[in-house]
Design an enzyme around this catalytic site. Structure first.
Site, PDB file in Angstrom:
ATOM      1  N   GLU A 235       4.553 -14.995   8.535  1.00  0.00           N
ATOM      2  CA  GLU A 235       3.237 -15.364   7.901  1.00  0.00           C
ATOM      3  C   GLU A 235       3.802 -15.590   6.344  1.00  0.00           C
ATOM      4  O   GLU A 235       3.089 -15.874   5.444  1.00  0.00           O
ATOM      5  CB  GLU A 235       2.464 -14.113   7.663  1.00  0.00           C
ATOM      6  CG  GLU A 235       3.210 -12.658   7.339  1.00  0.00           C
ATOM      7  CD  GLU A 235       2.157 -11.808   7.067  1.00  0.00           C
ATOM      8  OE1 GLU A 235       1.166 -12.080   6.305  1.00  0.00           O
ATOM      9  OE2 GLU A 235       2.432 -10.718   7.674  1.00  0.00           O
TER      10      GLU A 235
ATOM     11  N   SER B 230      -2.510  -7.423  10.034  1.00  0.00           N
ATOM     12  CA  SER B 230      -3.825  -7.350   9.478  1.00  0.00           C
ATOM     13  C   SER B 230      -4.478  -8.384  10.278  1.00  0.00           C
ATOM     14  O   SER B 230      -4.061  -9.594  10.661  1.00  0.00           O
ATOM     15  CB  SER B 230      -3.684  -7.370   8.145  1.00  0.00           C
ATOM     16  OG  SER B 230      -3.496  -6.365   7.623  1.00  0.00           O
TER      17      SER B 230
ATOM     18  N   THR C 162       4.621  -2.091  -2.696  1.00  0.00           N
ATOM     19  CA  THR C 162       5.012  -2.217  -1.291  1.00  0.00           C
ATOM     20  C   THR C 162       5.788  -3.439  -0.841  1.00  0.00           C
ATOM     21  O   THR C 162       5.904  -3.618   0.264  1.00  0.00           O
ATOM     22  CB  THR C 162       3.871  -2.009  -0.437  1.00  0.00           C
ATOM     23  OG1 THR C 162       2.975  -3.198  -0.643  1.00  0.00           O
ATOM     24  CG2 THR C 162       3.067  -0.687  -0.799  1.00  0.00           C
TER      25      THR C 162
ATOM     26  N   SER D  13      -7.521  -1.598   4.546  1.00  0.00           N
ATOM     27  CA  SER D  13      -6.540  -1.852   5.572  1.00  0.00           C
ATOM     28  C   SER D  13      -5.807  -0.759   6.330  1.00  0.00           C
ATOM     29  O   SER D  13      -5.396  -0.889   7.367  1.00  0.00           O
ATOM     30  CB  SER D  13      -5.572  -2.809   4.944  1.00  0.00           C
ATOM     31  OG  SER D  13      -4.793  -2.105   4.069  1.00  0.00           O
TER      32      SER D  13
ATOM     33  N   CYS E  71       1.593  -9.310  10.572  1.00  0.00           N
ATOM     34  CA  CYS E  71       2.726  -8.745  10.806  1.00  0.00           C
ATOM     35  C   CYS E  71       2.904  -8.676  12.402  1.00  0.00           C
ATOM     36  O   CYS E  71       3.921  -8.001  13.045  1.00  0.00           O
ATOM     37  CB  CYS E  71       2.787  -7.294  10.225  1.00  0.00           C
ATOM     38  SG  CYS E  71       2.654  -7.376   8.389  1.00  0.00           S
TER      39      CYS E  71
ATOM     40  N   HIS F  43       4.766  -0.053  13.081  1.00  0.00           N
ATOM     41  CA  HIS F  43       4.785  -1.188  11.807  1.00  0.00           C
ATOM     42  C   HIS F  43       4.826  -0.226  10.625  1.00  0.00           C
ATOM     43  O   HIS F  43       3.985   0.811  10.259  1.00  0.00           O
ATOM     44  CB  HIS F  43       3.378  -1.997  11.859  1.00  0.00           C
ATOM     45  CG  HIS F  43       3.420  -2.688  10.567  1.00  0.00           C
ATOM     46  ND1 HIS F  43       4.270  -3.502  10.045  1.00  0.00           N
ATOM     47  CD2 HIS F  43       2.341  -2.925   9.838  1.00  0.00           C
ATOM     48  CE1 HIS F  43       3.631  -4.329   9.147  1.00  0.00           C
ATOM     49  NE2 HIS F  43       2.694  -3.801   8.668  1.00  0.00           N
TER      50      HIS F  43
HETATM   51  P1  HMG Z   1      -3.302   2.868  -4.643  1.00  0.00           P
HETATM   52  O1  HMG Z   1      -4.852   2.639  -4.270  1.00  0.00           O
HETATM   53  O2  HMG Z   1      -2.721   2.447  -5.852  1.00  0.00           O
HETATM   54  O3  HMG Z   1      -2.956   4.256  -4.345  1.00  0.00           O
HETATM   55  O4  HMG Z   1      -2.673   2.051  -3.403  1.00  0.00           O
HETATM   56  P2  HMG Z   1      -3.536   5.442  -4.198  1.00  0.00           P
HETATM   57  O5  HMG Z   1      -4.152   6.078  -5.553  1.00  0.00           O
HETATM   58  O6  HMG Z   1      -4.361   5.759  -2.858  1.00  0.00           O
HETATM   59  O7  HMG Z   1      -2.111   6.697  -3.960  1.00  0.00           O
HETATM   60  C1  HMG Z   1      -1.217   6.551  -2.673  1.00  0.00           C
HETATM   61  C2  HMG Z   1      -0.954   7.801  -2.530  1.00  0.00           C
HETATM   62  O8  HMG Z   1       0.029   8.438  -3.532  1.00  0.00           O
HETATM   63  C3  HMG Z   1      -2.028   8.641  -2.140  1.00  0.00           C
HETATM   64  O9  HMG Z   1      -1.822   9.596  -1.241  1.00  0.00           O
HETATM   65  C4  HMG Z   1      -1.986   9.659  -3.545  1.00  0.00           C
HETATM   66  O10 HMG Z   1      -2.771  10.969  -3.556  1.00  0.00           O
HETATM   67  C5  HMG Z   1      -0.410   9.414  -3.609  1.00  0.00           C
HETATM   68  P3  HMG Z   1      -2.697   9.576   0.200  1.00  0.00           P
HETATM   69  O11 HMG Z   1      -4.026  10.142  -0.373  1.00  0.00           O
HETATM   70  O12 HMG Z   1      -2.691   8.390   0.561  1.00  0.00           O
HETATM   71  O13 HMG Z   1      -2.193  10.597   1.080  1.00  0.00           O
HETATM   72  N1  HMG Z   1      -0.258   9.925  -5.328  1.00  0.00           N
HETATM   73  C6  HMG Z   1       0.981  10.846  -5.333  1.00  0.00           C
HETATM   74  N2  HMG Z   1       1.639  11.407  -4.746  1.00  0.00           N
HETATM   75  C7  HMG Z   1       2.530  12.302  -5.355  1.00  0.00           C
HETATM   76  N3  HMG Z   1       2.746  12.291  -6.719  1.00  0.00           N
HETATM   77  C8  HMG Z   1       1.994  11.606  -7.355  1.00  0.00           C
HETATM   78  C9  HMG Z   1       0.862  10.694  -6.748  1.00  0.00           C
HETATM   79  N4  HMG Z   1      -0.115  10.122  -7.460  1.00  0.00           N
HETATM   80  C10 HMG Z   1      -0.725   9.498  -6.279  1.00  0.00           C
HETATM   81  N5  HMG Z   1       1.983  11.464  -8.914  1.00  0.00           N
HETATM   82  C11 HMG Z   1      -2.412   1.275  -1.328  1.00  0.00           C
HETATM   83  C12 HMG Z   1      -2.307   2.423  -2.171  1.00  0.00           C
HETATM   84  C13 HMG Z   1      -1.881   1.272   0.109  1.00  0.00           C
HETATM   85  C14 HMG Z   1      -3.716   0.841  -1.097  1.00  0.00           C
HETATM   86  C15 HMG Z   1      -1.725   0.049  -1.998  1.00  0.00           C
HETATM   87  O14 HMG Z   1      -0.299   0.152  -1.959  1.00  0.00           O
HETATM   88  C16 HMG Z   1      -1.787  -1.351  -1.029  1.00  0.00           C
HETATM   89  O15 HMG Z   1      -2.879  -2.049  -1.250  1.00  0.00           O
HETATM   90  N6  HMG Z   1      -0.683  -1.629  -0.307  1.00  0.00           N
HETATM   91  C17 HMG Z   1      -0.825  -3.013   0.603  1.00  0.00           C
HETATM   92  C18 HMG Z   1      -1.784  -2.842   1.650  1.00  0.00           C
HETATM   93  C19 HMG Z   1      -1.191  -2.127   2.707  1.00  0.00           C
HETATM   94  O16 HMG Z   1      -0.035  -1.883   2.860  1.00  0.00           O
HETATM   95  N7  HMG Z   1      -1.653  -1.667   3.791  1.00  0.00           N
HETATM   96  C20 HMG Z   1      -1.227  -1.098   4.875  1.00  0.00           C
HETATM   97  C21 HMG Z   1      -2.101  -1.068   6.266  1.00  0.00           C
HETATM   98  S1  HMG Z   1      -2.641  -2.762   6.461  1.00  0.00           S
HETATM   99  C22 HMG Z   1      -0.994  -3.431   7.214  1.00  0.00           C
HETATM  100  O17 HMG Z   1      -0.077  -2.526   7.412  1.00  0.00           O
HETATM  101  C23 HMG Z   1      -0.567  -4.763   7.382  1.00  0.00           C
HETATM  102  C24 HMG Z   1       0.329  -5.569   6.207  1.00  0.00           C
HETATM  103  O18 HMG Z   1       1.547  -4.985   6.563  1.00  0.00           O
HETATM  104  C25 HMG Z   1       0.145  -7.150   6.295  1.00  0.00           C
HETATM  105  C26 HMG Z   1       0.249  -7.721   7.649  1.00  0.00           C
HETATM  106  O19 HMG Z   1      -0.244  -7.173   8.824  1.00  0.00           O
HETATM  107  O20 HMG Z   1       0.857  -8.921   7.460  1.00  0.00           O
HETATM  108  C27 HMG Z   1       0.108  -4.950   5.042  1.00  0.00           C
END
Ligand code: HMG
Length: 392
Positions: free
Chosen positions: A80, A311, A153, A202, A112, A234
């Site tokens: 992609e 996605s 990430t 997502s 992906c 994945h």
């Molecule tokens: P965010 O909103 O900044 O993070 O981004 P958050 O506030 O939800 O924190 C993440 C986790 O860290 C949480 O845990 C917090 O509690 C924890 P959870 O509630 O999820 O269990 N946390 C801590 N833990 C320990 N000590 C601390 C601490 N502070 C917080 N001090 C988000 C998270 C995944 C949304 C962001 O990284 C993002 O947007 N990533 C990109 C999208 C993504 O990867 N999505 C995954 C599914 S989609 C997919 O897999 C397809 C893809 O590969 C693309 C394709 O298909 O081409 C992306």
């Protein structure tokens, strides 16, 4: 029923990386959010003279050096992060690696997920023409806006898989469960280099696709979670894979000891991804490679469950059985040494490289030689990308 599957699997990631401790400091975020909350330690970064073509070529070279290219009649390039709207990345690859002229070449895209359809199509082709081989390439660079939640990430890497009717590593089972649904959880319009994402949404769509794909697979195959030695997912970030498996076990009625069961089933596949970040199409197969390379327990004859997610969205659950003697066909030492010998960047160096995009003004351009794999993008002349064997 066929025996087709993965005959060789090889991984490549570029020679630069950023320790996420430094990124956490720069973004004023607690380091534990990245290392524990998201589950990532280091992010891989491509230098300006590497792209999906050079990464895929570097991943495939050890395979072609070992078994030759003569019998390859199909080349499927899943990405992609394409480099041209018309000519497939696979055609550049075909020239760079000297593949036979009797080899069909095409590029495939569905976020992906595309590498998984490529693998299944390749398996069908070789089952139909035993003796012939197919090469499946999955190569991507994950980029989000600087300072965005997706930034920690990011990652980059490529997987090359040789597919044959009589494979040395993994025989694919016939059954699979598929769920497709038109959603906007993650996308990248043609005018942007960085993906846009509705992050939390997502992760929910990922889980929903897994639930649907698994229940279809389970109904078709009659298998239950206890029929698998390990699961590979994945991996957009490693915690996503752990949470996905926890949800799968919960749905299967497992109420006790899930934390240990999840770690036992998925943990061994996560090590490489923790060090490279998301490699999009390659990420599931990077996890599979890590499991095969690093499992102390022999996997001969063991069944593995695999979940592919792209996605937009398509999810597929499928499975395969590890071929006895598979270890002889792995490239584990090379993978480990690649990950151990990368150049660590500062945040300022990372941001400089990140911002150094290929000019789109049509001027001729040559790239300085960075540390690369065996191939590099030397420049652009008259709007044509120029690839070369790198002077290592
Ligand atoms: P965010 O909103 O900044 O993070 O981004 P958050 O506030 O939800 O924190 C993440 C986790 O860290 C949480 O845990 C917090 O509690 C924890 P959870 O509630 O999820 O269990 N946390 C801590 N833990 C320990 N000590 C601390 C601490 N502070 C917080 N001090 C988000 C998270 C995944 C949304 C962001 O990284 C993002 O947007 N990533 C990109 C999208 C993504 O990867 N999505 C995954 C599914 S989609 C997919 O897999 C397809 C893809 O590969 C693309 C394709 O298909 O081409 C992306």
């Amino acid at each position: 029923m066929s025996n087709a599957g993965i005959d060789r699997i090889s991984f490549y990631t570029p020679r630069y990386c950023l320790d996420l401790k430094l990124l956490a400091e720069a973004r004023e975020v607690e380091w534990e959010k990245y290392s524990i909350g998201i589950g990532q330690d280091v992010m891989g970064l491509p230098p300006p003279d590497e792209d999906v073509v050079t990464m895929a070529a570097s991943a495939a070279k050890p395979i072609l050096d070992a078994v030759g290219a003569e019998d390859i009649e199909l080349l499927l390039f899943a990405t992609e992060s394409g480099v041209d709207q018309s000519k497939s990345a696979g055609m550049f690859f075909h020239g760079l690696l000297g593949l036979p002229s009797r080899c069909r070449v095409v590029e495939m895209k569905q976020a992906c997920y595309a590498g998984t359809l490529a693998l299944r199509l390749a398996a069908l082709m070789v089952a139909d023409s035993p003796g012939k081989k197919a090469l499946v390439l999955c190569s991507d660079i994950a980029r989000y806006d600087l300072g965005s939640p997706g930034e920690p990430t990011q990652g980059c890497g490529a997987i090359a898989m040789l597919v044959s009717a009589d494979p040395s590593i993994l025989v694919l089972d016939d059954e699979c469960g598929v769920h497709a649904e038109d959603v906007m959880d993650f996308w990248r319009p043609n005018y942007r280099d960085e993906a846009l994402v509705d992050g939390k949404y997502s992760t929910r769509i990922y889980q929903a696709c897994l639930r649907e794909a698994w229940s279809q697979y389970a109904a078709l195959s009659g298998r239950t979670v206890s029929d698998f030695a390990h699961f590979c997912y994945h991996i957009p970030f490693t915690n996503m894979a752990l949470k996905a498996h926890d949800r799968l076990l919960k749905g299967a009625g497992v109420t006790e000891g899930r934390r240990e069961l999840v770690e036992q089933a998925v943990g061994q596949s996560l090590g490489y991804n923790r060090l490279t970040g998301n490699t999009y199409t390659a990420s599931l197969y990077e996890g599979l490679t890590c499991l095969l390379d690093t499992s102390a327990e022999p996997l001969d004859g063991k069944r593995l469950g695999l979940f592919s997610y792209g996605s937009g969205a398509v999810g597929e659950f499928f499975s395969g059985t590890v071929v006895p003697g598979y270890r002889r066909s792995l490239f584990g030492d090379a993978h480990r040494s690649l990950l151990d010998t990368r150049t660590a960047l500062t945040v300022a160096e990372y941001e400089d490289i990140f911002n150094l995009c290929l000019p789109s003004d049509g001027w001729d351009y040559s790239f300085s030689q960075y540390r690369t794999g065996p191939f590099r993008l030397s420049g652009v002349k008259e709007h044509k990308r120029l690839y070369e064997v790198a002077a290592l």
